[in-house]
Design a protein around this motif. Structure first.
Motif, PDB file in Angstrom:
ATOM      1  N   THR A  13       0.825  -1.206   0.000  1.00 54.62           N
ATOM      2  CA  THR A  13       0.000   0.000   0.000  1.00 54.62           C
ATOM      3  C   THR A  13       0.863   1.262   0.000  1.00 54.62           C
ATOM      4  O   THR A  13       0.599   2.209  -0.742  1.00 54.62           O
ATOM      5  N   ASP A  14       1.921   1.256   0.820  1.00 61.03           N
ATOM      6  CA  ASP A  14       2.842   2.406   0.881  1.00 61.03           C
ATOM      7  C   ASP A  14       3.523   2.634  -0.463  1.00 61.03           C
ATOM      8  O   ASP A  14       3.646   3.771  -0.933  1.00 61.03           O
ATOM      9  N   GLY A  40      -6.969   3.336   4.063  1.00 65.27           N
ATOM     10  CA  GLY A  40      -6.747   1.927   3.757  1.00 65.27           C
ATOM     11  C   GLY A  40      -5.991   1.711   2.462  1.00 65.27           C
ATOM     12  O   GLY A  40      -5.179   0.793   2.346  1.00 65.27           O
ATOM     13  N   THR A  41      -6.248   2.569   1.467  1.00 62.05           N
ATOM     14  CA  THR A  41      -5.607   2.405   0.163  1.00 62.05           C
ATOM     15  C   THR A  41      -4.307   3.197   0.049  1.00 62.05           C
ATOM     16  O   THR A  41      -3.596   3.083  -0.953  1.00 62.05           O
ATOM     17  N   GLY A  42      -4.004   4.031   1.055  1.00 58.35           N
ATOM     18  CA  GLY A  42      -2.802   4.854   1.014  1.00 58.35           C
ATOM     19  C   GLY A  42      -3.006   6.172   0.293  1.00 58.35           C
ATOM     20  O   GLY A  42      -2.076   6.968   0.161  1.00 58.35           O
ATOM     21  N   ALA A  81      -8.477   3.240  -6.628  1.00 57.14           N
ATOM     22  CA  ALA A  81      -7.923   2.328  -5.628  1.00 57.14           C
ATOM     23  C   ALA A  81      -9.047   1.788  -4.754  1.00 57.14           C
ATOM     24  O   ALA A  81      -9.675   2.534  -4.008  1.00 57.14           O
ATOM     25  N   ILE A  82      -9.307   0.497  -4.906  1.00 60.53           N
ATOM     26  CA  ILE A  82     -10.405  -0.146  -4.169  1.00 60.53           C
ATOM     27  C   ILE A  82      -9.946  -1.543  -3.759  1.00 60.53           C
ATOM     28  O   ILE A  82      -9.260  -2.221  -4.516  1.00 60.53           O
ATOM     29  N   LEU A 109      -6.028  -2.784  -7.174  1.00 63.04           N
ATOM     30  CA  LEU A 109      -6.788  -3.694  -6.319  1.00 63.04           C
ATOM     31  C   LEU A 109      -5.956  -4.103  -5.123  1.00 63.04           C
ATOM     32  O   LEU A 109      -5.198  -5.071  -5.177  1.00 63.04           O
ATOM     33  N   ASP A 110      -6.099  -3.354  -4.055  1.00 60.51           N
ATOM     34  CA  ASP A 110      -5.394  -3.652  -2.812  1.00 60.51           C
ATOM     35  C   ASP A 110      -6.103  -4.826  -2.128  1.00 60.51           C
ATOM     36  O   ASP A 110      -7.246  -5.148  -2.447  1.00 60.51           O
ATOM     37  N   ARG A 111      -5.400  -5.459  -1.167  1.00 57.40           N
ATOM     38  CA  ARG A 111      -5.987  -6.557  -0.370  1.00 57.40           C
ATOM     39  C   ARG A 111      -6.467  -7.702  -1.263  1.00 57.40           C
ATOM     40  O   ARG A 111      -7.500  -8.308  -0.999  1.00 57.40           O
TER      41      ARG A 111
END
Length: 336
Positions: A13-14, A40-42, A81-82, A109-111
């Protein structure tokens, strides 16, 4: 959030946030959008540098995606960013508003994959399956944080819909290019060459596959490892070449097995009329994954290096047995 111990490695994320800031400084057309998940998404970090180019539309994923379509039509380069699990809510918008019009929107697509403590609602185990059937969409996943930088840059410059899926948690602490590279569309990376078995990993499973190859080497088993990079377009040439050479293929992904990356490889093998190739797939079984730490869940699902190596060994064993008994009708080679 809480300060993690041993956190020398930056999180994906960072790296995403830093790379986006770096690219946005050079390109005024890049805008960032999220749906109630700035921190959450940075994107909270991006908002500090570019408050006028960062949009949090609230918990409205469908609107976030359609809003991105509108901006793209007007010449902007939106990055949406989701979390993987929440993009499910805007499936129709991705398909109809972005991909049907072939708009230059990047989805971060994070996580993706196993998220751990947040439990069954938050695991991002389905995005490869629900996205790869959509025309015009490019779908990629980085093996480490440096490849994430490259993929984000590649996606934004493609001029068409593109998704980059990456996991929750930290990278490996690899060296980061000062200038994110641009990848060749649909080109995978051959990491090691061996004659016994081909391991094809995607995203977060590439390094575990690579480690599994090292464990196998200690037992005298030589594995080839491919970092697929792209689910779509798949590097048919490279994967087909090595699948034919070796005849034994193991795919590894952190996504549902049904319709996932391994399925894409199987389809390709069928489409290319490659005969006599044994394929097995490691991934998320047809069930909802419950709560637990990322590591414990990966271990339980057979997604760590040790388990991958064991599955590879079993495959080789079956091969040896089947060759010995292929004249008899017995299927004892498949019982283990």
């Amino acid at each position: 959030g809480h300060v993690k111990k041993h956190n020398s490695q930056p999180s994906y994320t960072d790296i995403f946030a830093k790379t986006l800031i770096h690219l946005a400084k050079k390109d005024p057309k890049i805008v960032a959008i999220t749906a109630g998940m700035l921190q959450g998404t940075g994107l909270d970090k991006v908002a500090e540098v570019f408050p006028e180019r960062t949009y949090d539309v609230g918990i409205a994923e469908q609107h976030a995606v359609t809003f991105a379509a509108g901006l793209a039509i007007q010449g902007m380069k939106p990055v949406v960013a989701i979390y993987s699990t929440f993009l499910q809510r805007s499936y129709d918008q991705v398909l109809h508003d972005i991909c049907l019009q072939n708009l230059p929107v990047t989805f971060a697509l994070d996580r993706a994959g196993i998220v751990g403590e947040d439990g069954p609602t938050h695991h991002g185990n389905f995005d490869i399956s629900y996205l790869r059937n959509i025309p015009n969409l490019v779908l990629m996943a980085p093996k480490d944080e440096n490849e994430l930088q490259a993929m984000l840059h590649t996606a934004i410059e493609l001029g068409r819909p593109a998704c980059v899926r990456y996991p929750r948690g930290n990278g490996y602490g690899v060296d980061l290019d000062s200038e994110p590279a641009k990848l060749t569309l649909g080109k995978a990376e051959l990491m090691t060459e061996g004659k016994d078995i081909l391991l094809v990993g995607i995203g977060s499973m590439v390094m575990p596959a690579f480690e599994a190859a090292q464990l196998l080497a200690q037992k005298g088993i030589k594995a080839s490892v491919i970092n697929a990079r792209f689910v779509k377009p798949l590097d048919r040439a490279l994967i087909a070449k090595w699948a034919q050479k070796i005849g034994l293929v193991l795919t590894i992904e952190e996504n549902a097995l049904m319709g996932g990356f391994g399925s894409a490889v199987l389809e390709m093998i069928a489409d290319e009329h490659l005969d006599g190739i044994a394929v097995r797939r490691i991934g998320i079984p047809d069930s909802f994954v419950q709560k637990g730490t990322q590591n414990s869940l990966r271990k339980h699902l057979g997604l760590d290096a040790q388990a991958i190596a064991e599955t590879a060994e079993k495959m080789l064993l079956v091969q040896v047995k089947t060759h010995k008994i292929h004249n008899s009708r017995s299927a004892s080679g498949f019982s283990k």
